[in-house]
Scaffold this active site. Structure first.
Site, PDB file in Angstrom:
ATOM      1  NE  ARG A  33      -0.524   1.870   3.520  1.00  0.00           N
ATOM      2  CZ  ARG A  33       0.624   2.551   3.678  1.00  0.00           C
ATOM      3  NH1 ARG A  33       1.759   1.906   3.955  1.00  0.00           N
ATOM      4  NH2 ARG A  33       0.656   3.859   3.526  1.00  0.00           N
ATOM      5  N   GLY A  34       0.253   2.384  -0.157  1.00  0.00           N
ATOM      6  CA  GLY A  34       0.998   3.626  -0.291  1.00  0.00           C
ATOM      7  C   GLY A  34       1.078   3.978  -1.771  1.00  0.00           C
ATOM      8  NE  ARG A  74      -6.902   0.539  -2.037  1.00  0.00           N
ATOM      9  CZ  ARG A  74      -6.055   0.968  -1.091  1.00  0.00           C
ATOM     10  NH1 ARG A  74      -4.901   0.354  -0.913  1.00  0.00           N
ATOM     11  NH2 ARG A  74      -6.356   2.001  -0.328  1.00  0.00           N
ATOM     12  CD  GLN A 178      -3.679   2.246   7.156  1.00  0.00           C
ATOM     13  OE1 GLN A 178      -4.259   2.696   8.154  1.00  0.00           O
ATOM     14  NE2 GLN A 178      -4.309   2.027   6.015  1.00  0.00           N
ATOM     15  CG  ASP A 219      -3.453   7.491  -1.296  1.00  0.00           C
ATOM     16  OD1 ASP A 219      -2.970   6.375  -1.530  1.00  0.00           O
ATOM     17  OD2 ASP A 219      -3.528   7.976  -0.153  1.00  0.00           O
ATOM     18  CE  LYS A 229      -5.596   5.009   4.300  1.00  0.00           C
ATOM     19  NZ  LYS A 229      -6.362   3.939   3.607  1.00  0.00           N
TER      20      LYS A 229
END
Length: 322
Positions: A33-34, A74, A178, A219, A229
């Site tokens: 992720r990221g 995603r 996270q 993102d 997020k």
């Protein structure tokens, strides 16, 4: 090869991905992720698809199908689609044998450029942080979210290398933690002072004067908003109210300058991420849950955006970034 981030901080495990379907599952499950890391993963996913497809007759169809699968996992994080598309373009109009070689070359180049971008970004942003102070960050925008070094945490790492004495407040970042599982783990390994708080504690610490700056990753950045997020918007509003600078650190592939906030699909994740906690039910079964993975922060709440090409200030113009 990727670090399974779902196991941290109690277990550090590197897993090997040999099937595109398994990579897609790893992306959905947040094993990787990221935003920048997703761009790298998507790029290598296309290269993996090209390598695994032994049929020249079905080559184009297989690659297109696998690319679409990866991009669907995603939808909010623009880097994933960017990485997939960049490798696809490198393969255009090439015979399968040459396309396989070019796909892997392009994927490796994306990973290497991501590391370089994070290093430049970190250097550009380090001067914005105080010589001595406390920085709040949300979610994880560190080396785990990139190929190395990190974006928001890359700025903090670079500030430390400059000799600045920076301590970090990491919001735990509900519902998947996270900030507490990943950011605190990374910073502790680097011996950078870090303290974890529940997300709802941030505003109170700001009011007490215990936070000097907020820095987060992104993102996707459109012409009018930063997608990050869920919870980021809340921190931006509180920082604005308390006169605290709010910085966003993101490499240029994160920018989607032609789009506006209303055009972007914000991913909603499963109920189970919110309704249970470490095996215990925390929401009654008949009560619905809303679980947005991201929110959008209007650009008028952002003090500056830090990129590998420099620091951008209002009024923002992203025309020449991509």
């Amino acid at each position: 090869m990727l670090i399974d981030q779902t196991l941290l901080p109690t277990e550090y495990k590197v897993i090997e991905i040999t099937e595109v379907s398994r990579l897609a599952d790893a992306i959905r499950r947040l094993e990787v992720r990221g935003a920048p890391a997703l761009g790298v993963a998507g790029a290598f996913g296309v290269a993996l698809s090209a390598t695994r497809c032994v049929s020249d007759v079905e080559f184009d169809e297989t690659i297109a199908s696998d690319a679409a699968l990866l991009k669907s996992t995603r939808p909010t994080a623009v880097n994933l689609a960017w990485g997939v598309d960049k490798v696809l373009r490198s393969m255009e109009n090439l015979p399968p044998e040459m396309a396989r070689i070019m796909a892997l070359f392009a994927a490796k180049n994306i990973a290497e450029n991501d590391t370089k971008a994070c290093m430049f970004l970190g250097h550009n942003g380090a001067s914005l942080l105080p010589q001595i102070g406390t920085v709040l960050t949300h979610c994880n925008a560190g080396a785990l979210a990139c190929s190395s070094w990190g974006t928001a945490l890359g700025v903090i790492r670079s500030a430390k290398k400059m000799g600045k004495k920076i301590s970090v407040i990491s919001c735990e970042t509900r519902p998947l933690l996270q900030g507490s599982r990943l950011t605190a783990w990374e910073l502790a390994r680097d011996e950078i002072p870090v303290t974890t708080i529940v997300d709802s504690e941030a505003a109170f610490l700001m009011r007490q004067g215990k936070i000097d700056a907020v820095i987060v990753g992104a993102d996707r950045i459109t012409k009018d908003a930063v997608f990050n997020k869920i919870g980021t918007y809340m921190h931006a509003v509180c920082a604005k109210h308390h006169g605290i600078p709010f910085y966003v650190a993101a490499p240029t592939p994160t920018f989607d300058a032609g789009a506006s906030e209303v055009e972007i699909t914000i991913e909603q994740r499963g109920r189970d991420e919110v309704s249970g906690f470490f095996g215990r039910t925390t929401v009654p079964e008949n009560v619905p849950v809303i679980n947005y993975a991201f929110d959008a922060t209007p650009l008028d709440l952002v003090t500056a955006i830090i990129t590998e090409k420099g620091v951008l200030y209002p009024p923002y113009d992203f025309t020449d970034l991509r």
